[in-house]
Design a protein around this motif. Structure first.
Motif, PDB file in Angstrom:
ATOM      1  N   LEU A 281     -65.408  22.779 -30.432  1.00 50.24           N
ATOM      2  CA  LEU A 281     -65.570  21.737 -29.763  1.00 50.24           C
ATOM      3  C   LEU A 281     -63.984  21.066 -29.658  1.00 50.24           C
ATOM      4  CD1 LEU A 281     -68.622  20.312 -31.250  1.00 50.24           C
ATOM      5  CD2 LEU A 281     -68.255  20.439 -28.891  1.00 50.24           C
ATOM      6  N   CYS A 282     -63.083  20.918 -30.748  1.00 56.72           N
ATOM      7  CA  CYS A 282     -61.720  20.389 -30.622  1.00 56.72           C
ATOM      8  C   CYS A 282     -61.145  21.160 -29.380  1.00 56.72           C
ATOM      9  CB  CYS A 282     -61.194  20.658 -31.923  1.00 56.72           C
ATOM     10  SG  CYS A 282     -60.949  22.206 -32.422  1.00 56.72           S
ATOM     11  N   TRP A 283     -61.098  22.407 -29.272  1.00 57.65           N
ATOM     12  CA  TRP A 283     -60.321  23.151 -28.220  1.00 57.65           C
ATOM     13  C   TRP A 283     -61.040  22.563 -26.677  1.00 57.65           C
ATOM     14  CZ3 TRP A 283     -62.460  27.574 -25.491  1.00 57.65           C
ATOM     15  CH2 TRP A 283     -61.666  28.275 -24.671  1.00 57.65           C
ATOM     16  N   LEU A 284     -62.294  22.541 -26.785  1.00 56.42           N
ATOM     17  CA  LEU A 284     -62.789  21.975 -25.454  1.00 56.42           C
ATOM     18  C   LEU A 284     -62.623  20.684 -25.089  1.00 56.42           C
ATOM     19  CD1 LEU A 284     -66.451  23.590 -25.560  1.00 56.42           C
ATOM     20  CD2 LEU A 284     -64.718  24.322 -24.136  1.00 56.42           C
ATOM     21  N   GLN A 285     -62.460  19.752 -26.071  1.00 61.04           N
ATOM     22  CA  GLN A 285     -62.328  18.203 -25.883  1.00 61.04           C
ATOM     23  C   GLN A 285     -60.979  17.901 -25.572  1.00 61.04           C
ATOM     24  OE1 GLN A 285     -64.905  16.377 -24.957  1.00 61.04           O
ATOM     25  NE2 GLN A 285     -66.276  18.145 -25.041  1.00 61.04           N
ATOM     26  N   CYS A 286     -60.092  18.517 -26.406  1.00 61.60           N
ATOM     27  CA  CYS A 286     -58.606  17.873 -26.407  1.00 61.60           C
ATOM     28  C   CYS A 286     -58.417  17.822 -24.935  1.00 61.60           C
ATOM     29  CB  CYS A 286     -58.030  18.918 -27.033  1.00 61.60           C
ATOM     30  SG  CYS A 286     -55.991  18.673 -27.020  1.00 61.60           S
ATOM     31  N   PRO A 287     -57.806  16.518 -24.645  1.00 61.65           N
ATOM     32  CA  PRO A 287     -57.224  16.395 -23.261  1.00 61.65           C
ATOM     33  C   PRO A 287     -56.075  16.821 -22.646  1.00 61.65           C
ATOM     34  CG  PRO A 287     -56.877  14.336 -24.640  1.00 61.65           C
ATOM     35  CD  PRO A 287     -57.596  15.372 -25.527  1.00 61.65           C
ATOM     36  N   LEU A 298     -59.389  30.978 -35.228  1.00 60.51           N
ATOM     37  CA  LEU A 298     -59.324  29.438 -35.466  1.00 60.51           C
ATOM     38  C   LEU A 298     -58.651  28.729 -34.272  1.00 60.51           C
ATOM     39  CD1 LEU A 298     -58.812  30.183 -39.226  1.00 60.51           C
ATOM     40  CD2 LEU A 298     -60.726  28.924 -38.236  1.00 60.51           C
ATOM     41  N   TYR A 299     -58.427  27.434 -34.334  1.00 55.67           N
ATOM     42  CA  TYR A 299     -57.822  26.517 -33.384  1.00 55.67           C
ATOM     43  C   TYR A 299     -56.646  25.819 -33.994  1.00 55.67           C
ATOM     44  CZ  TYR A 299     -61.793  27.915 -31.289  1.00 55.67           C
ATOM     45  OH  TYR A 299     -62.843  28.760 -30.500  1.00 55.67           O
ATOM     46  N   ASP A 300     -55.369  25.992 -33.725  1.00 57.16           N
ATOM     47  CA  ASP A 300     -54.254  25.442 -34.137  1.00 57.16           C
ATOM     48  C   ASP A 300     -53.712  24.674 -33.024  1.00 57.16           C
ATOM     49  OD1 ASP A 300     -52.083  25.199 -35.904  1.00 57.16           O
ATOM     50  OD2 ASP A 300     -51.052  27.002 -35.070  1.00 57.16           O
ATOM     51  N   ALA A 301     -53.764  23.314 -33.412  1.00 56.21           N
ATOM     52  CA  ALA A 301     -53.298  22.196 -32.405  1.00 56.21           C
ATOM     53  C   ALA A 301     -51.707  22.466 -32.346  1.00 56.21           C
ATOM     54  CB  ALA A 301     -53.498  20.983 -32.948  1.00 56.21           C
ATOM     55  N   ASN A 302     -51.175  22.465 -31.132  1.00 52.42           N
ATOM     56  CA  ASN A 302     -49.607  22.414 -30.983  1.00 52.42           C
ATOM     57  C   ASN A 302     -48.975  21.526 -30.967  1.00 52.42           C
ATOM     58  OD1 ASN A 302     -47.297  22.314 -29.028  1.00 52.42           O
ATOM     59  ND2 ASN A 302     -47.560  24.656 -29.269  1.00 52.42           N
ATOM     60  N   MET A 303     -47.958  21.041 -31.896  1.00 54.00           N
ATOM     61  CA  MET A 303     -47.730  19.575 -32.144  1.00 54.00           C
ATOM     62  C   MET A 303     -46.644  19.178 -31.045  1.00 54.00           C
ATOM     63  SD  MET A 303     -49.117  17.967 -34.371  1.00 54.00           S
ATOM     64  CE  MET A 303     -50.969  18.660 -34.092  1.00 54.00           C
ATOM     65  N   GLU A 304     -45.980  20.194 -30.172  1.00 49.86           N
ATOM     66  CA  GLU A 304     -45.445  19.421 -29.243  1.00 49.86           C
ATOM     67  C   GLU A 304     -46.136  19.070 -27.971  1.00 49.86           C
ATOM     68  OE1 GLU A 304     -42.082  22.147 -28.270  1.00 49.86           O
ATOM     69  OE2 GLU A 304     -40.977  21.518 -29.901  1.00 49.86           O
ATOM     70  N   SER A 305     -47.426  19.469 -27.816  1.00 51.15           N
ATOM     71  CA  SER A 305     -48.180  18.950 -26.977  1.00 51.15           C
ATOM     72  C   SER A 305     -49.214  17.628 -27.364  1.00 51.15           C
ATOM     73  CB  SER A 305     -49.173  20.129 -26.431  1.00 51.15           C
ATOM     74  OG  SER A 305     -48.231  21.184 -26.144  1.00 51.15           O
ATOM     75  N   CYS A 306     -49.489  17.600 -28.645  1.00 48.67           N
ATOM     76  CA  CYS A 306     -50.430  16.660 -29.253  1.00 48.67           C
ATOM     77  C   CYS A 306     -50.118  15.551 -28.646  1.00 48.67           C
ATOM     78  CB  CYS A 306     -50.899  16.782 -30.584  1.00 48.67           C
ATOM     79  SG  CYS A 306     -51.809  15.623 -31.242  1.00 48.67           S
ATOM     80  N   CYS A 307     -50.991  14.428 -28.038  1.00 49.44           N
ATOM     81  CA  CYS A 307     -50.613  12.951 -27.996  1.00 49.44           C
ATOM     82  C   CYS A 307     -51.182  12.264 -28.923  1.00 49.44           C
ATOM     83  CB  CYS A 307     -50.920  12.537 -26.603  1.00 49.44           C
ATOM     84  SG  CYS A 307     -52.588  12.650 -26.279  1.00 49.44           S
ATOM     85  N   GLY A 308     -51.869  12.603 -29.840  1.00 54.78           N
ATOM     86  CA  GLY A 308     -52.511  11.997 -31.043  1.00 54.78           C
ATOM     87  C   GLY A 308     -53.740  11.023 -30.648  1.00 54.78           C
ATOM     88  N   CYS A 309     -54.298  11.523 -29.774  1.00 55.57           N
ATOM     89  CA  CYS A 309     -55.505  10.711 -29.488  1.00 55.57           C
ATOM     90  C   CYS A 309     -56.606  10.619 -30.284  1.00 55.57           C
ATOM     91  CB  CYS A 309     -56.113  11.137 -28.085  1.00 55.57           C
ATOM     92  SG  CYS A 309     -56.945  12.805 -28.163  1.00 55.57           S
ATOM     93  N   GLY A 310     -56.731  11.697 -31.095  1.00 56.76           N
ATOM     94  CA  GLY A 310     -57.842  11.600 -32.012  1.00 56.76           C
ATOM     95  C   GLY A 310     -59.157  12.186 -31.578  1.00 56.76           C
ATOM     96  N   VAL A 311     -59.361  12.623 -30.388  1.00 55.94           N
ATOM     97  CA  VAL A 311     -60.569  13.056 -29.954  1.00 55.94           C
ATOM     98  C   VAL A 311     -61.181  14.258 -30.768  1.00 55.94           C
ATOM     99  CG1 VAL A 311     -61.653  14.343 -27.981  1.00 55.94           C
ATOM    100  CG2 VAL A 311     -60.364  12.458 -27.490  1.00 55.94           C
ATOM    101  N   ALA A 314     -62.802  13.281 -33.751  1.00 57.19           N
ATOM    102  CA  ALA A 314     -64.444  12.616 -33.474  1.00 57.19           C
ATOM    103  C   ALA A 314     -65.069  13.622 -33.099  1.00 57.19           C
ATOM    104  CB  ALA A 314     -64.048  11.607 -32.263  1.00 57.19           C
ATOM    105  N   VAL A 315     -64.807  14.711 -32.488  1.00 58.12           N
ATOM    106  CA  VAL A 315     -65.879  15.648 -32.093  1.00 58.12           C
ATOM    107  C   VAL A 315     -66.217  16.730 -33.004  1.00 58.12           C
ATOM    108  CG1 VAL A 315     -65.615  15.354 -29.554  1.00 58.12           C
ATOM    109  CG2 VAL A 315     -64.317  16.987 -30.840  1.00 58.12           C
ATOM    110  N   CYS A 316     -65.195  16.699 -34.136  1.00 55.10           N
ATOM    111  CA  CYS A 316     -65.478  17.836 -34.875  1.00 55.10           C
ATOM    112  C   CYS A 316     -66.755  17.636 -35.816  1.00 55.10           C
ATOM    113  CB  CYS A 316     -64.031  18.087 -35.913  1.00 55.10           C
ATOM    114  SG  CYS A 316     -64.502  19.233 -37.178  1.00 55.10           S
TER     115      CYS A 316
END
Ligand code: SF4
Ligand code: SF4
Length: 383
Positions: A281-287, A298-311, A314-316
């Motif tokens: 879900l996090c992978w699908l919903q991340c804008p 697993l799913y690793d958020a790339n910190m140069e791309s993350c805008c910190g929206c918190g979606v 919320a979906v996890c």
């Protein structure tokens, strides 16, 4: 005096009204001192987006002619005071009107002052703030960072505290007496007048010497010049993604090499890889297509791309598997999955401390889980 300038650096939408209040009140108060001024936002920042760093300015002069001279240059190239209303921007800002990362004190004049709203102390803030070749001063307004929204304004007096601090660090721009009179006249609120006075009395500043602070070279890139631009309007597509970090398993999407989004965020997701059920879900919903799919699924958020929206938080569906944590807790953008695979126990201890701390602190915005808003309301009603 000639001309004095203040910039207010704020997070677009979340703090637009706060920034506007500060610059407008500066100009109203300066009139009571017999000066003239103007307040304006930076054209390049409009329309503002959630969290994108943006600026508003107040320019104050003794005479209309001096003001006009200063307005001939559209945007101040240096300011006497920088007011930063979110301490996570001490790491640097990349707005619509700037290419690459701009240090938060870039425009602060030699001997000028940087005012920051923060719960951190000066030493922690200076660790994040880029070094300058010239001395300046740092003043802190001790408070939780104030975030609102497009249609609502949290009138928690952060604007009043910033104005009181400003009168203390730069009385030649506007006197406390003028500010108090103006606030009373504009708001008819004794509580607001008192907030200005108290912030003025409590504000202290600390000198920051040349070379003190963060020594990293801010990220930058060159825009093509007129002669190197391609004919017509060419927007190059991103390359296709590949396996996880170049391997055959997993997936890393193609990403822009020049557009980094991390200065947009004030919080980042921290992942519990041990409790993740790989639901996608996090992978699908991340804008912002932040998640790399790792070779172990697993799913690793790339910190140069993350805008910190918190979606993603919320979906996890798994409690505390994704937790948004204040940017003030981090100094780099390294991969959490790399840290977890290198030392699972160490990572889990580090993560547990952060997650627990986050639960104790007031969040600036967003909610930890679906239903958190309703929980907050009923807790307030019970109190
Ligand atoms: S907070 Fe989560 S959903 Fe939002 S951009 Fe970052 S990784 Fe994506
Ligand atoms: S939403 Fe949560 S459980 Fe699902 S893949 Fe992402 S981190 Fe794992």
């Amino acid at each position: 005096m000639a001309t004095l300038a203040v910039e207010v650096v704020y997070r677009g939408i979340f703090q637009k009204t706060l920034a506007r209040n500060i610059v407008r009140h500066i100009v109203f108060a300066a009139r009571k001192d017999g000066k003239i001024g103007t307040a304006f936002g930076r054209y390049g920042d409009s329309p503002e987006r959630n969290g994108i760093p943006a600026k508003q300015f107040a320019i104050v002069a003794d005479t209309p002619l001096e003001l006009e001279e200063s307005m001939a240059v559209y945007e101040a190239s240096s300011v006497d005071v920088t007011i930063n209303v979110d301490d996570t921007m001490c790491k640097g800002i990349e707005s619509w009107a700037w290419y690459g990362l701009q240090p938060i004190n870039e425009l602060t004049k030699p001997g000028g002052t940087l005012i920051v709203t923060s719960r951190q102390d000066a030493a922690s803030l200076i660790e994040d703030i880029h070094q300058k070749d010239t001395p300046y001063n740092l003043a802190i307004i001790p408070s939780t960072v104030s975030f609102s929204g497009l249609w609502v304004y949290k009138d928690d007096h952060t604007d009043m505290r910033a104005l009181g601090a400003l009168c203390k660090v730069c009385p030649e721009l506007v006197s406390l007496e003028a500010m108090l009179k103006s606030i009373k006249e504009q708001t008819d609120s004794d509580a607001k007048v008192s907030s200005v006075q108290r912030a003025h009395d409590r504000t202290t500043s600390r000198p920051v010497e040349p070379g003190e602070g963060n020594s990293e070279t801010p990220f930058s890139f060159d825009l093509p010049g007129w002669k190197t631009m391609e004919e017509g309007l060419v927007i190059r597509g991103l390359p296709a993604g590949t396996g996880f970090r170049g391997g055959e398993e997993g997936y890393t999407p193609g990403r822009s090499e020049v557009f980094k989004k991390w200065s947009t965020r004030s919080m980042r997701p921290v992942i519990n890889f041990d409790t993740c059920i790989k639901c996608t879900l996090c992978w699908l919903q991340c804008p912002d297509t932040c998640f790399d799919v790792t070779s172990d699924g697993l799913y690793d958020a790339n910190m140069e791309s993350c805008c910190g929206c918190g979606v993603c938080e919320a979906v996890c569906p798994v409690p505390d598997c994704v937790t948004m944590v204040s940017e003030t807790e981090f100094t780099g953008n390294d991969s959490q999955w790399d840290a977890w695979t290198a030392d699972k126990d160490g990572y889990n201890k580090w993560m547990t401390v952060l997650v627990e701390k986050q639960k104790d602190e007031t969040r600036t915005h967003g909610f930890h889980h679906v239903g958190a808003y309703a929980d907050d309301i009923s807790a307030m009603e019970d109190a």
